[in-house]
Enzyme design. Structure first.
Site, mmCIF file in Angstrom:
data_model
loop_
_atom_site.group_PDB
_atom_site.id
_atom_site.type_symbol
_atom_site.label_atom_id
_atom_site.label_comp_id
_atom_site.label_asym_id
_atom_site.label_seq_id
_atom_site.Cartn_x
_atom_site.Cartn_y
_atom_site.Cartn_z
ATOM 1 N N SER A 12 -30.245 11.384 -36.380
ATOM 2 C CA SER A 12 -29.792 12.774 -36.292
ATOM 3 C C SER A 12 -30.739 13.640 -37.106
ATOM 4 O O SER A 12 -31.490 13.156 -37.940
ATOM 5 C CB SER A 12 -28.380 12.902 -36.839
ATOM 6 O OG SER A 12 -28.402 12.719 -38.237
ATOM 7 N N LYS A 13 -30.640 14.937 -36.801
ATOM 8 C CA LYS A 13 -31.485 15.872 -37.543
ATOM 9 C C LYS A 13 -31.174 15.774 -39.021
ATOM 10 O O LYS A 13 -32.040 15.834 -39.861
ATOM 11 C CB LYS A 13 -31.205 17.298 -37.066
ATOM 12 C CG LYS A 13 -31.795 17.559 -35.713
ATOM 13 C CD LYS A 13 -31.330 18.879 -35.166
ATOM 14 C CE LYS A 13 -31.246 18.746 -33.674
ATOM 15 N NZ LYS A 13 -30.376 19.625 -33.003
#
Ligand code: GLU
Length: 479
Positions: free
Chosen positions: A246-247
């Protein structure tokens, strides 16, 4: 007709996970000649990140996932942007209120904060659902701020997901969710459903983290009397150490990967394999173009189990796509790197492209493969030793001397010509052809590995430089 959409929230750059959702949406539509659209879900102003929308456009553009429809922006399709569609959300919310399926809620934050249960979870207690019509009207008339909540009926909610199968939950677990916020904007969940219906979306593809929200969407479709799309939730994407991609966890951005030298077609290919596998006659294959994926992709071969992002595999896929590039295309990409690495006049750059294409994982790596052309690196005489070939410095010296003599007399300086000269030299010197080739290649490159063989290097360097390097080798072996 199949209509799919990629519906990102512009909250940052795009990761391989985001690209995978977009790609599967795209493939589902394209396989059946359907329509793929882009919709920015930007009603949550607090999460909006400046520039994020442009990153999404650029990523889709560079990876070839072009959308087919949208508001006209001067001849081109623009994406659908929820914040520009504000007026679409109040009418269905009002309709639900009229039908008793939603209600105005005037509760203030202070009151809502007191509703936390022993686990700290706040579930709205339907305080405002008990207000009479007149009470509601009086509050509306005097401008008391409100939200609109959906009234969740008793019972169970079930739906079928293409990947995860039958899912059902007790509605008692759900809260009367907010549909319209006090600023008049729809909540993310409500806008999502209203727009999927308005845009006649038939297939919704998204990460499995949305699986638990889907009953809420289903209840909305049912309350509004709308047809539900096919739901396709994708398996979790994780790093090799099991952490989620994920970011927030610093996953690579697709644009950065492209800038680093991953080819768009390789990134697409690799994203396709993250959770889906080809079947039938394609089961053994791993390298596909976007066109091929459009034909063979099918949702029935999406797996439920988490898929692991493997940078090594991704790099291998990149190398395979580089190998498959037409020589002209590769040469054009490689030229800037080759020209920086090789400044010697008269070197055939196209030939350098030809010999490096199948040996790089990134186009830029071609430079280091040919850096010996300008300058012979200094090397140790151990480099001449090759057990299997039965060469050592003594054999090398003999070989280089013999070749130096025969090469000096060569008039036809071509690969074929030099090959036959080497064959003759080997014979008269009583050496194996391989011994001579190994030794000459070492003397000409000063490197243990080269992108091509001895005679190809000699042709690239030309006669004069070849003879000079043979002489250098002899001197080194003599010392
Ligand atoms: N807007 C959501 C996101 O950015 C996608 C939700 C959906 O596809 O329904 O992850």
């Amino acid at each position: 007709m199949i209509r799919s959409r990629f519906a990102p929230s512009p909250t940052g750059y795009m990761t391989i996970g985001n690209l995978r959702s977009a790609l599967y949406e795209y493939l589902i539509a394209k396989k059946d000649g359907g329509v793929f659209i882009l919709r920015l879900e930007d009603t949550d102003q607090a999460r909006y990140v400046e520039g994020a929308a442009q990153v999404i456009y650029d990523t889709l553009h560079r990876t070839g996932l072009h959308f087919d429809e949208g508001p006209n922006t001067g001849g081109n399709y623009g994406p659908y942007i929820q914040s520009q569609r504000k007026d679409s959300y109040m009418p269905p919310a009002r309709k639900l209120v009229e039908e008793g399926k939603a209600y105005y809620c005037f509760c203030e934050k202070e009151r809502l904060d007191t509703l936390a249960d022993e686990r700290g979870l706040k579930k709205y207690d339907r305080f405002c659902h008990k207000l009479s019509k007149d009470e509601v009207q009086a509050k509306l008339n005097s401008g008391v701020p409100y939200v609109i909540r959906q009234f969740i009926p008793d019972g169970r909610t079930a739906f079928t997901d293409r990947v995860y199968g039958e899912i059902s939950i007790d509605n008692g677990e759900l809260e009367d969710q907010i549909l319209i916020k006090s600023d008049g904007m729809p909540t993310y969940n409500f806008a999502n459903v209203v727009d999927d219906n308005a845009m006649a979306i038939t297939h919704v593809v998204r990460g499995s983290e949305y699986l638990t929200s889907t009953p809420k969407y289903v209840l909305l479709y049912d309350a509004l009397g709308w047809d539900k799309p096919v739901f396709v939730h994708l398996p979790l994407l994780q790093n090799a150490d099991g952490t989620k991609i994920s970011k927030r966890h610093g996953a690579a951005s697709i644009l950065e990967m492209l800038d680093e030298g991953y080819l768009p077609q390789a990134v697409i290919n690799y994203a396709a394999l993250l959770g889906w596998s080809p079947s039938g006659e394609y089961a053994e294959r791993e390298i596909f173009t976007l066109d091929e994926l459009e034909k063979i992709f099918d949702t029935s071969h999406i797996s439920k189990s988490p898929s692991t992002f493997d940078p090594k595999k991704m790099t291998w896929v990149n190398a395979e796509h580089i190998k498959a590039l037409p020589l002209d295309v590769y040469a054009e990409m490689a030229l800037p790197y080759l020209q920086t690495a090789v400044k010697t006049a008269g070197i055939d750059m196209k030939e350098l492209a030809r010999i490096t294409r199948s040996r790089v994982s990134f186009v830029k790596e071609c430079a280091e493969l040919v850096d010996f052309i300008d300058t012979l690196p200094s090397y140790e005489i151990d480099l001449y030793t090759h057990k299997k070939m039965k060469t050592d410095p003594a054999v090398a010296l003999q070989a280089l001397r013999a070749v130096q003599e025969t090469f000096a007399g060569v008039t036809e300086w071509t690969g074929e010509g030099l090959q036959s000269v080497i064959a003759q030299t080997a014979e008269s010197a009583g050496l194996a052809k391989g011994q001579i080739l190994w030794t000459v290649r070492t003397a000409l490159s000063g490197k243990p590995t080269t992108p091509c063989g001895a005679t190809e290097i000699a042709v690239l360097l030309g006669k004069e430089e070849t003879l000079r390097r043979l002489q250098k080798g002899i001197e080194l072996l003599h010392a």
